[in-house]
Design a protein around this motif. Sequence first.
Motif, PDB file in Angstrom:
ATOM      1  N   ARG A 114      -3.545   7.268  11.955  1.00 31.79           N
ATOM      2  CA  ARG A 114      -3.665   6.333  13.085  1.00 31.79           C
ATOM      3  C   ARG A 114      -3.555   4.895  12.617  1.00 31.79           C
ATOM      4  O   ARG A 114      -2.839   4.078  13.224  1.00 31.79           O
ATOM      5  N   LEU A 115      -4.262   4.568  11.516  1.00 32.21           N
ATOM      6  CA  LEU A 115      -4.237   3.201  11.001  1.00 32.21           C
ATOM      7  C   LEU A 115      -2.840   2.802  10.558  1.00 32.21           C
ATOM      8  O   LEU A 115      -2.370   1.702  10.854  1.00 32.21           O
ATOM      9  N   LYS A 116      -2.170   3.689   9.852  1.00 36.59           N
ATOM     10  CA  LYS A 116      -0.829   3.372   9.362  1.00 36.59           C
ATOM     11  C   LYS A 116       0.138   3.167  10.528  1.00 36.59           C
ATOM     12  O   LYS A 116       0.946   2.219  10.525  1.00 36.59           O
ATOM     13  N   GLN A 117       0.050   4.022  11.530  1.00 35.66           N
ATOM     14  CA  GLN A 117       0.933   3.877  12.682  1.00 35.66           C
ATOM     15  C   GLN A 117       0.658   2.572  13.423  1.00 35.66           C
ATOM     16  O   GLN A 117       1.585   1.896  13.875  1.00 35.66           O
ATOM     17  N   ARG A 118      -0.607   2.214  13.522  1.00 39.50           N
ATOM     18  CA  ARG A 118      -0.973   0.990  14.235  1.00 39.50           C
ATOM     19  C   ARG A 118      -0.475  -0.244  13.493  1.00 39.50           C
ATOM     20  O   ARG A 118       0.030  -1.195  14.099  1.00 39.50           O
ATOM     21  N   VAL A 119      -0.630  -0.238  12.172  1.00 42.91           N
ATOM     22  CA  VAL A 119      -0.159  -1.359  11.367  1.00 42.91           C
ATOM     23  C   VAL A 119       1.361  -1.475  11.453  1.00 42.91           C
ATOM     24  O   VAL A 119       1.911  -2.572  11.617  1.00 42.91           O
ATOM     25  N   GLU A 120       2.037  -0.362  11.350  1.00 44.68           N
ATOM     26  CA  GLU A 120       3.496  -0.398  11.382  1.00 44.68           C
ATOM     27  C   GLU A 120       4.023  -0.792  12.757  1.00 44.68           C
ATOM     28  O   GLU A 120       5.093  -1.410  12.861  1.00 44.68           O
ATOM     29  N   ALA A 121       3.272  -0.486  13.800  1.00 53.93           N
ATOM     30  CA  ALA A 121       3.671  -0.920  15.143  1.00 53.93           C
ATOM     31  C   ALA A 121       3.625  -2.447  15.258  1.00 53.93           C
ATOM     32  O   ALA A 121       4.320  -3.023  16.110  1.00 53.93           O
ATOM     33  N   ALA A 122       2.819  -3.079  14.410  1.00 53.48           N
ATOM     34  CA  ALA A 122       2.738  -4.540  14.378  1.00 53.48           C
ATOM     35  C   ALA A 122       3.732  -5.136  13.384  1.00 53.48           C
ATOM     36  O   ALA A 122       3.625  -6.311  13.027  1.00 53.48           O
ATOM     37  N   GLN A 123       4.676  -4.329  12.921  1.00 52.22           N
ATOM     38  CA  GLN A 123       5.713  -4.760  11.980  1.00 52.22           C
ATOM     39  C   GLN A 123       5.131  -5.176  10.633  1.00 52.22           C
ATOM     40  O   GLN A 123       5.640  -6.071   9.959  1.00 52.22           O
ATOM     41  N   LEU A 124       4.047  -4.516  10.243  1.00 54.25           N
ATOM     42  CA  LEU A 124       3.425  -4.717   8.943  1.00 54.25           C
ATOM     43  C   LEU A 124       3.452  -3.393   8.174  1.00 54.25           C
ATOM     44  O   LEU A 124       3.810  -2.352   8.736  1.00 54.25           O
ATOM     45  N   LYS A 125       3.050  -3.437   6.890  1.00 58.99           N
ATOM     46  CA  LYS A 125       3.011  -2.243   6.063  1.00 58.99           C
ATOM     47  C   LYS A 125       1.635  -2.102   5.424  1.00 58.99           C
ATOM     48  O   LYS A 125       0.943  -3.093   5.207  1.00 58.99           O
ATOM     49  N   VAL A 126       1.254  -0.866   5.121  1.00 54.66           N
ATOM     50  CA  VAL A 126      -0.021  -0.599   4.452  1.00 54.66           C
ATOM     51  C   VAL A 126       0.234  -0.437   2.954  1.00 54.66           C
ATOM     52  O   VAL A 126       1.033   0.408   2.546  1.00 54.66           O
ATOM     53  N   TRP A 127      -0.435  -1.257   2.132  1.00 52.19           N
ATOM     54  CA  TRP A 127      -0.351  -1.078   0.682  1.00 52.19           C
ATOM     55  C   TRP A 127      -1.300   0.022   0.230  1.00 52.19           C
ATOM     56  O   TRP A 127      -0.925   0.895  -0.538  1.00 52.19           O
ATOM     57  N   ASN A 128      -2.533  -0.045   0.697  1.00 56.43           N
ATOM     58  CA  ASN A 128      -3.454   1.046   0.383  1.00 56.43           C
ATOM     59  C   ASN A 128      -4.579   1.113   1.399  1.00 56.43           C
ATOM     60  O   ASN A 128      -4.889   0.130   2.074  1.00 56.43           O
ATOM     61  N   ILE A 129      -5.160   2.298   1.510  1.00 61.97           N
ATOM     62  CA  ILE A 129      -6.361   2.532   2.309  1.00 61.97           C
ATOM     63  C   ILE A 129      -7.459   2.975   1.345  1.00 61.97           C
ATOM     64  O   ILE A 129      -7.258   3.908   0.575  1.00 61.97           O
ATOM     65  N   GLY A 130      -8.591   2.293   1.378  1.00 62.49           N
ATOM     66  CA  GLY A 130      -9.703   2.642   0.502  1.00 62.49           C
ATOM     67  C   GLY A 130     -10.663   3.617   1.162  1.00 62.49           C
ATOM     68  O   GLY A 130     -10.620   3.843   2.372  1.00 62.49           O
ATOM     69  N   ASN A 131     -11.535   4.182   0.366  1.00 60.20           N
ATOM     70  CA  ASN A 131     -12.523   5.146   0.859  1.00 60.20           C
ATOM     71  C   ASN A 131     -13.794   4.980   0.039  1.00 60.20           C
ATOM     72  O   ASN A 131     -13.888   5.450  -1.098  1.00 60.20           O
ATOM     73  N   SER A 132     -14.793   4.295   0.605  1.00 61.63           N
ATOM     74  CA  SER A 132     -16.022   4.011  -0.131  1.00 61.63           C
ATOM     75  C   SER A 132     -16.823   5.264  -0.457  1.00 61.63           C
ATOM     76  O   SER A 132     -17.696   5.230  -1.325  1.00 61.63           O
ATOM     77  N   ASN A 133     -16.519   6.384   0.200  1.00 60.80           N
ATOM     78  CA  ASN A 133     -17.229   7.635  -0.100  1.00 60.80           C
ATOM     79  C   ASN A 133     -16.906   8.143  -1.506  1.00 60.80           C
ATOM     80  O   ASN A 133     -17.713   8.877  -2.098  1.00 60.80           O
ATOM     81  N   VAL A 134     -15.724   7.799  -2.009  1.00 61.63           N
ATOM     82  CA  VAL A 134     -15.297   8.298  -3.320  1.00 61.63           C
ATOM     83  C   VAL A 134     -14.870   7.138  -4.216  1.00 61.63           C
ATOM     84  O   VAL A 134     -13.908   7.219  -4.970  1.00 61.63           O
ATOM     85  N   HIS A 135     -15.599   6.057  -4.132  1.00 63.16           N
ATOM     86  CA  HIS A 135     -15.324   4.836  -4.887  1.00 63.16           C
ATOM     87  C   HIS A 135     -16.680   4.397  -5.429  1.00 63.16           C
ATOM     88  O   HIS A 135     -17.617   4.217  -4.654  1.00 63.16           O
ATOM     89  N   ASN A 136     -16.815   4.260  -6.750  1.00 60.97           N
ATOM     90  CA  ASN A 136     -18.131   4.023  -7.355  1.00 60.97           C
ATOM     91  C   ASN A 136     -19.073   5.192  -7.068  1.00 60.97           C
ATOM     92  O   ASN A 136     -20.051   5.073  -6.328  1.00 60.97           O
ATOM     93  N   MET A 137     -18.770   6.339  -7.641  1.00 52.79           N
ATOM     94  CA  MET A 137     -19.552   7.558  -7.400  1.00 52.79           C
ATOM     95  C   MET A 137     -20.526   7.786  -8.557  1.00 52.79           C
ATOM     96  O   MET A 137     -20.106   8.229  -9.633  1.00 52.79           O
ATOM     97  N   PRO A 138     -21.822   7.501  -8.386  1.00 52.13           N
ATOM     98  CA  PRO A 138     -22.782   7.759  -9.465  1.00 52.13           C
ATOM     99  C   PRO A 138     -22.780   9.223  -9.913  1.00 52.13           C
ATOM    100  O   PRO A 138     -22.998   9.515 -11.093  1.00 52.13           O
TER     101      PRO A 138
END
Length: 362
Positions: free
Chosen positions: A80-104
């Motif tokens: 959904r996010l990628k489609q929404r960004v591209e509809a605005a004539q922009l591109k997605v470089w990356n999508i982050g996910n804090s659930n699996v970023h800095n995992m003790p």
Amino acid sequence: MRRRKFIKLAAGAAATGAVWKPLEAQTKKKLEPFSPGIKVSLQISADATDEDLQFAQQLGVVYVNIPTGGNKATLENFIRLKQRVEAAQLKVWNIGNSNVHNMPEVTLNLPGRDQKIEEYKTFLGNLAKTGIFYTTYAHMGNGIWSSARETTRGGAPARAFDMEKNPKGNWVGKIFEGPLTHGRKYSQEELWENYTYFIKQVVPVAEELGMRIGIHPDDPPVPELGGVPRCIFGNFDGYLRALEIANSPNIGVCLCAGTWMEGGKLMGKDVFAAARAFAKMDRLWKIHFRNVSGPIPYFVETFVDNGYTDMLKLMKTLYEVDFRGAVIADHVPTMVGGPRTGWAYSIGYIKALLAAVSAEKG
């Protein structure tokens, strides 16, 4: 490949200017090359409004980076996010996910480690299904550490770190404090064993998907915080050893310039030399283009043009090494006029630096 041989290869590449790609033939899915040129990117919220996307358009950026987490880190939402960004004539470089970023669980081998690794591999697969083939990962066991917020130029509130003022770690609302954040001291050997266990399971998935994973430096890169060493992604030699262990062209670097500056001489190379070295290894894919007031034990995150590092020199360095990844503003001080003001200032400054360097070098 033994560490001495790895460092010799890296040093040889740095000395000759060659692009260092000893592992390229081993990848299962050939990495898609980046198109020429430095990409200026804006961070936007997963809940970005139409105005937020219009703001990105008005800034003249082509790419956006989107952090997610919690129940928003799903395949359906990524699409959904990628489609929404591209509809605005922009591109997605990356999508982050804090659930699996800095995992003790992963960094410190706590209960739930294997489940977290599986969750991370699923996340990589979901990105690939979305058509995104770069992601940033961080490997801190007790979060990003800060002391009380201070002010920088013009009274702008900003993050600060002062070893004398009881700094604490924080990640997605969890606080890490005390002399021992997890009840005991961890050895460097443990940290390396835990990283190896993780990366050896992740690399085959990344190679199969054609996914680049850029690893962010420990923030701040103090040698030890809360009983947990920051020996892997807290200095240049640590990065070299970590890349050797990964032994894959799919594992590289998200060079947070501000974090690297925080470490000062402890990093082993300054930010300019680090950028050149990682670029010549073909491992440099994203830059957090920000500045700080000085190195540890005390710093304030300041405006991009107000810290102790020459950011024009850094942009020239990126241009000279033919960096083709994304440059983003990050940790922007709060300015009068609302949250967009600071982002507009930082992006405008970055674009001006890039234009100046392009005109000079072109």
